[in-house]
Design a protein around this motif. Structure first.
Motif, short mmCIF file in Angstrom:
data_model
loop_
_atom_site.label_atom_id
_atom_site.label_comp_id
_atom_site.label_asym_id
_atom_site.label_seq_id
_atom_site.Cartn_x
_atom_site.Cartn_y
_atom_site.Cartn_z
N HIS A 102 0.84 -1.20 0.00
CA HIS A 102 0.00 0.00 0.00
C HIS A 102 0.87 1.25 0.00
O HIS A 102 0.62 2.18 -0.75
N ARG A 103 1.91 1.27 0.84
CA ARG A 103 2.80 2.44 0.87
C ARG A 103 3.49 2.64 -0.47
O ARG A 103 3.63 3.76 -0.93
N LYS A 104 3.90 1.56 -1.12
CA LYS A 104 4.56 1.68 -2.42
C LYS A 104 3.59 2.25 -3.45
O LYS A 104 3.97 3.09 -4.25
N ALA A 105 2.34 1.82 -3.44
CA ALA A 105 1.35 2.34 -4.38
C ALA A 105 1.12 3.83 -4.14
O ALA A 105 1.03 4.61 -5.08
N VAL A 106 1.05 4.23 -2.89
CA VAL A 106 0.86 5.64 -2.57
C VAL A 106 2.07 6.44 -3.02
O VAL A 106 1.93 7.53 -3.57
N ASP A 107 3.27 5.91 -2.81
CA ASP A 107 4.48 6.60 -3.25
C ASP A 107 4.49 6.79 -4.76
O ASP A 107 4.89 7.85 -5.24
N VAL A 108 4.05 5.80 -5.51
CA VAL A 108 4.01 5.90 -6.97
C VAL A 108 3.02 6.98 -7.38
O VAL A 108 3.30 7.81 -8.24
N MET A 109 1.84 7.00 -6.75
CA MET A 109 0.85 8.02 -7.09
C MET A 109 1.36 9.40 -6.74
O MET A 109 1.19 10.35 -7.49
N ASP A 110 2.00 9.54 -5.57
CA ASP A 110 2.55 10.83 -5.18
C ASP A 110 3.64 11.28 -6.14
O ASP A 110 3.76 12.46 -6.43
N ALA A 111 4.43 10.34 -6.65
CA ALA A 111 5.51 10.69 -7.57
C ALA A 111 4.95 11.25 -8.88
O ALA A 111 5.61 12.04 -9.54
N ALA A 112 3.74 10.85 -9.23
CA ALA A 112 3.12 11.34 -10.47
C ALA A 112 2.61 12.76 -10.30
O ALA A 112 2.30 13.42 -11.28
N GLY A 113 2.51 13.24 -9.10
CA GLY A 113 2.01 14.58 -8.86
C GLY A 113 0.56 14.55 -8.44
O GLY A 113 -0.06 13.50 -8.38
N PRO A 114 0.01 15.71 -8.17
CA PRO A 114 -1.40 15.79 -7.77
C PRO A 114 -2.31 15.24 -8.86
O PRO A 114 -1.99 15.31 -10.04
N ARG A 115 -3.46 14.71 -8.44
CA ARG A 115 -4.46 14.19 -9.38
C ARG A 115 -5.45 15.30 -9.71
O ARG A 115 -5.99 15.93 -8.82
N VAL A 116 -5.69 15.49 -10.99
CA VAL A 116 -6.64 16.51 -11.44
C VAL A 116 -7.58 15.89 -12.47
O VAL A 116 -7.25 14.89 -13.11
N CYS A 117 -8.73 16.51 -12.65
CA CYS A 117 -9.73 16.02 -13.60
C CYS A 117 -9.37 16.46 -15.03
O CYS A 117 -8.81 17.54 -15.23
N ASP A 118 -9.70 15.63 -15.99
CA ASP A 118 -9.35 15.92 -17.38
C ASP A 118 -10.12 17.08 -17.99
O ASP A 118 -9.79 17.53 -19.08
N ASP A 119 -11.13 17.60 -17.28
CA ASP A 119 -11.85 18.75 -17.83
C ASP A 119 -11.26 20.08 -17.36
O ASP A 119 -11.76 21.14 -17.69
N MET A 120 -10.16 20.02 -16.63
CA MET A 120 -9.46 21.23 -16.17
C MET A 120 -8.79 21.92 -17.36
O MET A 120 -8.24 21.27 -18.25
#
Length: 98
Positions: free
Chosen positions: A15-33
Protein backbone atom coordinates in the motif's frame (compact mmCIF):
# COMPACT_ATOMS: atom_id res chain seq x y z
CA UNK A 1 -20.74 -6.22 15.60
CA UNK A 2 -17.61 -4.90 13.94
CA UNK A 3 -15.24 -7.31 12.28
CA UNK A 4 -11.70 -6.16 11.70
CA UNK A 5 -9.22 -7.70 9.35
CA UNK A 6 -5.59 -7.93 10.23
CA UNK A 7 -3.34 -6.56 7.49
CA UNK A 8 -0.01 -8.20 7.05
CA UNK A 9 3.20 -6.21 6.92
CA UNK A 10 3.47 -7.12 3.23
CA UNK A 11 0.08 -5.56 2.52
CA UNK A 12 1.08 -2.38 4.34
CA UNK A 13 4.33 -2.22 2.39
CA UNK A 14 2.50 -2.72 -0.91
CA UNK A 15 0.00 0.00 0.00
CA UNK A 16 2.80 2.44 0.87
CA UNK A 17 4.56 1.68 -2.42
CA UNK A 18 1.35 2.34 -4.38
CA UNK A 19 0.86 5.64 -2.57
CA UNK A 20 4.48 6.60 -3.25
CA UNK A 21 4.01 5.90 -6.97
CA UNK A 22 0.85 8.02 -7.09
CA UNK A 23 2.55 10.83 -5.18
CA UNK A 24 5.51 10.69 -7.57
CA UNK A 25 3.12 11.34 -10.47
CA UNK A 26 2.01 14.58 -8.86
CA UNK A 27 -1.40 15.79 -7.77
CA UNK A 28 -4.46 14.19 -9.38
CA UNK A 29 -6.64 16.51 -11.44
CA UNK A 30 -9.73 16.02 -13.60
CA UNK A 31 -9.35 15.92 -17.38
CA UNK A 32 -11.85 18.75 -17.83
CA UNK A 33 -9.46 21.23 -16.17
CA UNK A 34 -8.17 23.99 -18.45
CA UNK A 35 -4.48 24.33 -19.27
CA UNK A 36 -4.30 27.68 -17.45
CA UNK A 37 -5.81 26.27 -14.25
CA UNK A 38 -3.57 23.19 -14.47
CA UNK A 39 -0.50 25.42 -14.68
CA UNK A 40 -1.70 27.30 -11.59
CA UNK A 41 -2.26 24.03 -9.70
CA UNK A 42 1.22 22.90 -10.71
CA UNK A 43 2.76 26.14 -9.46
CA UNK A 44 0.87 25.97 -6.16
CA UNK A 45 1.83 22.33 -5.64
CA UNK A 46 5.43 23.04 -6.66
CA UNK A 47 5.47 20.08 -8.97
CA UNK A 48 6.40 19.54 -12.60
CA UNK A 49 3.64 17.09 -13.50
CA UNK A 50 0.02 16.20 -12.86
CA UNK A 51 -1.78 12.87 -12.97
CA UNK A 52 -4.90 13.37 -15.09
CA UNK A 53 -8.08 11.44 -14.20
CA UNK A 54 -11.40 11.01 -15.98
CA UNK A 55 -14.90 11.47 -14.53
CA UNK A 56 -14.66 8.01 -12.92
CA UNK A 57 -11.42 9.01 -11.15
CA UNK A 58 -9.42 6.61 -13.33
CA UNK A 59 -5.98 7.81 -14.32
CA UNK A 60 -5.88 8.53 -18.05
CA UNK A 61 -2.56 10.27 -18.45
CA UNK A 62 0.19 12.47 -17.17
CA UNK A 63 0.98 16.02 -18.18
CA UNK A 64 4.15 17.94 -17.50
CA UNK A 65 4.87 21.63 -17.13
CA UNK A 66 6.62 21.45 -20.52
CA UNK A 67 3.46 20.01 -22.15
CA UNK A 68 1.24 22.71 -20.69
CA UNK A 69 3.66 25.55 -21.39
CA UNK A 70 3.84 24.50 -25.05
CA UNK A 71 0.03 24.67 -25.30
CA UNK A 72 -0.09 27.99 -23.47
CA UNK A 73 2.54 29.47 -25.79
CA UNK A 74 0.83 28.17 -28.94
CA UNK A 75 -1.85 29.97 -30.93
CA UNK A 76 -4.57 28.00 -29.09
CA UNK A 77 -6.54 29.65 -26.30
CA UNK A 78 -5.26 27.88 -23.17
CA UNK A 79 -8.28 28.99 -21.14
CA UNK A 80 -10.49 26.94 -23.51
CA UNK A 81 -8.18 23.94 -24.02
CA UNK A 82 -8.90 21.11 -21.58
CA UNK A 83 -6.35 18.55 -20.41
CA UNK A 84 -8.35 15.81 -22.19
CA UNK A 85 -7.75 17.75 -25.43
CA UNK A 86 -3.98 17.44 -25.15
CA UNK A 87 -3.90 13.80 -24.03
CA UNK A 88 -3.60 11.48 -26.98
CA UNK A 89 -4.26 7.79 -27.43
CA UNK A 90 -0.58 7.22 -26.66
CA UNK A 91 -1.10 8.10 -22.98
CA UNK A 92 -4.17 5.88 -22.68
CA UNK A 93 -2.42 2.92 -24.31
CA UNK A 94 0.73 3.24 -22.22
CA UNK A 95 -1.31 3.44 -19.00
CA UNK A 96 -3.32 0.36 -19.91
CA UNK A 97 -0.09 -1.62 -20.26
CA UNK A 98 0.97 -0.74 -16.68
Amino acid sequence: MIRMKHRSADADTAHRKAVDVMDAAGPRVCDDMSVEVALAVMAAARTGRLAVCDQDDQRVGLVTRTDLTAVRDSAAHPDRVRLRDILGDHDRVSLAAR
